[in-house]
Design a protein around this motif. Structure first.
Motif, PDB file in Angstrom:
ATOM      1  N   ILE A 264     -46.331 -69.954  14.861  1.00  0.00           N
ATOM      2  CA  ILE A 264     -46.433 -71.376  14.284  1.00  0.00           C
ATOM      3  C   ILE A 264     -47.699 -71.281  13.392  1.00  0.00           C
ATOM      4  O   ILE A 264     -47.415 -71.430  12.296  1.00  0.00           O
ATOM      5  N   LEU A 265     -48.745 -70.365  13.507  1.00  0.00           N
ATOM      6  CA  LEU A 265     -49.826 -70.523  12.471  1.00  0.00           C
ATOM      7  C   LEU A 265     -49.451 -69.780  11.488  1.00  0.00           C
ATOM      8  O   LEU A 265     -49.612 -70.090  10.369  1.00  0.00           O
ATOM      9  N   ALA A 266     -48.562 -68.270  11.348  1.00  0.00           N
ATOM     10  CA  ALA A 266     -48.093 -67.988  10.398  1.00  0.00           C
ATOM     11  C   ALA A 266     -47.169 -68.910   9.313  1.00  0.00           C
ATOM     12  O   ALA A 266     -47.461 -68.805   8.113  1.00  0.00           O
ATOM     13  N   GLU A 267     -46.422 -69.518  10.141  1.00  0.00           N
ATOM     14  CA  GLU A 267     -45.582 -70.269   9.168  1.00  0.00           C
ATOM     15  C   GLU A 267     -46.494 -71.516   8.768  1.00  0.00           C
ATOM     16  O   GLU A 267     -46.250 -71.725   7.559  1.00  0.00           O
TER      17      GLU A 267
ATOM     18  N   ARG B 278     -54.190 -60.789  38.921  1.00  0.00           N
ATOM     19  CA  ARG B 278     -52.941 -61.551  39.578  1.00  0.00           C
ATOM     20  C   ARG B 278     -52.696 -62.889  39.306  1.00  0.00           C
ATOM     21  O   ARG B 278     -51.520 -63.435  39.330  1.00  0.00           O
ATOM     22  N   HIS B 279     -53.683 -63.565  38.802  1.00  0.00           N
ATOM     23  CA  HIS B 279     -53.731 -64.976  38.502  1.00  0.00           C
ATOM     24  C   HIS B 279     -53.571 -65.454  37.003  1.00  0.00           C
ATOM     25  O   HIS B 279     -53.765 -66.309  36.666  1.00  0.00           O
ATOM     26  N   ARG B 280     -53.243 -64.323  36.261  1.00  0.00           N
ATOM     27  CA  ARG B 280     -53.000 -64.634  34.777  1.00  0.00           C
ATOM     28  C   ARG B 280     -51.920 -65.494  34.703  1.00  0.00           C
ATOM     29  O   ARG B 280     -50.912 -65.189  35.343  1.00  0.00           O
ATOM     30  N   CYS B 281     -51.790 -66.279  33.873  1.00  0.00           N
ATOM     31  CA  CYS B 281     -50.844 -67.143  33.416  1.00  0.00           C
ATOM     32  C   CYS B 281     -49.355 -66.314  33.112  1.00  0.00           C
ATOM     33  O   CYS B 281     -49.584 -65.509  32.082  1.00  0.00           O
ATOM     34  N   VAL B 282     -48.470 -66.592  33.666  1.00  0.00           N
ATOM     35  CA  VAL B 282     -47.160 -65.957  33.409  1.00  0.00           C
ATOM     36  C   VAL B 282     -46.770 -66.213  31.984  1.00  0.00           C
ATOM     37  O   VAL B 282     -45.734 -65.635  31.562  1.00  0.00           O
ATOM     38  N   GLY B 283     -46.927 -67.319  31.453  1.00  0.00           N
ATOM     39  CA  GLY B 283     -46.486 -67.687  30.293  1.00  0.00           C
ATOM     40  C   GLY B 283     -47.272 -67.140  28.963  1.00  0.00           C
ATOM     41  O   GLY B 283     -47.229 -67.388  27.812  1.00  0.00           O
ATOM     42  N   ALA B 284     -48.539 -66.488  29.430  1.00  0.00           N
ATOM     43  CA  ALA B 284     -49.238 -65.859  28.299  1.00  0.00           C
ATOM     44  C   ALA B 284     -48.723 -65.104  27.057  1.00  0.00           C
ATOM     45  O   ALA B 284     -48.960 -65.486  25.961  1.00  0.00           O
ATOM     46  N   PRO B 285     -47.730 -64.132  27.579  1.00  0.00           N
ATOM     47  CA  PRO B 285     -47.079 -63.428  26.255  1.00  0.00           C
ATOM     48  C   PRO B 285     -46.230 -64.494  25.428  1.00  0.00           C
ATOM     49  O   PRO B 285     -46.333 -64.302  24.118  1.00  0.00           O
ATOM     50  N   PHE B 286     -45.538 -65.127  25.914  1.00  0.00           N
ATOM     51  CA  PHE B 286     -44.950 -66.055  25.129  1.00  0.00           C
ATOM     52  C   PHE B 286     -45.630 -67.324  24.664  1.00  0.00           C
ATOM     53  O   PHE B 286     -45.462 -67.444  23.118  1.00  0.00           O
TER      54      PHE B 286
ATOM     55  N   THR C  90     -48.753 -66.753  23.360  1.00  0.00           N
ATOM     56  CA  THR C  90     -49.368 -65.741  22.181  1.00  0.00           C
ATOM     57  C   THR C  90     -48.485 -65.714  21.202  1.00  0.00           C
ATOM     58  O   THR C  90     -48.681 -65.833  19.920  1.00  0.00           O
ATOM     59  N   ALA C  91     -47.079 -65.418  21.529  1.00  0.00           N
ATOM     60  CA  ALA C  91     -46.255 -65.166  20.405  1.00  0.00           C
ATOM     61  C   ALA C  91     -45.724 -66.326  19.771  1.00  0.00           C
ATOM     62  O   ALA C  91     -45.688 -66.311  18.409  1.00  0.00           O
TER      63      ALA C  91
END
Length: 108
Positions: free
Chosen positions: A70-73, A54-62, A64-65
């Protein structure tokens, strides 16, 4: 556990458990590639860069994507070489003690 006890989860310790991550102290980007023999799915209880439950960062999916994009580019046009060993600054919230100094070289 008894009522009132405190419990601390350490991503530092969890991410270095050899029974979960073979060769946890080695830098092995291939461990994330499903084609590799050492690949293990990153279970929510085993890989905790954004916390868990329940305490996982809500921004995690964003985050990570965004990081993957950024790394790929970036890595299409440059090579990066780590200049020093990396030491953690904390046990609970991990970050590199002295940052991540890298040498950047344009690919030809």
């Amino acid at each position: 556990m008894r009522a009132g006890s405190r419990l601390a989860i350490s991503p530092y310790v969890t991410h270095r458990m050899p029974e979960v991550w073979p060769g946890p102290e080695r830098f092995r980007p291939g461990r994330w590639d499903p084609q590799e023999s050492l690949h293990r799915p990153a279970a929510p209880s085993a890989f905790l860069p954004f916390g868990g439950g329940r305490h996982r960062c809500v921004g995690a999916p964003f985050a990570t994507a965004e990081l993957k994009t950024i790394l790929a580019e970036l890595l299409r046009s440059v090579d990066l070489r780590l200049l020093t060993d990396v030491a953690p600054a904390s046990i609970i919230v991990m970050r590199p003690r002295r940052g991540l100094p890298v040498a950047v070289r344009r690919r030809t």
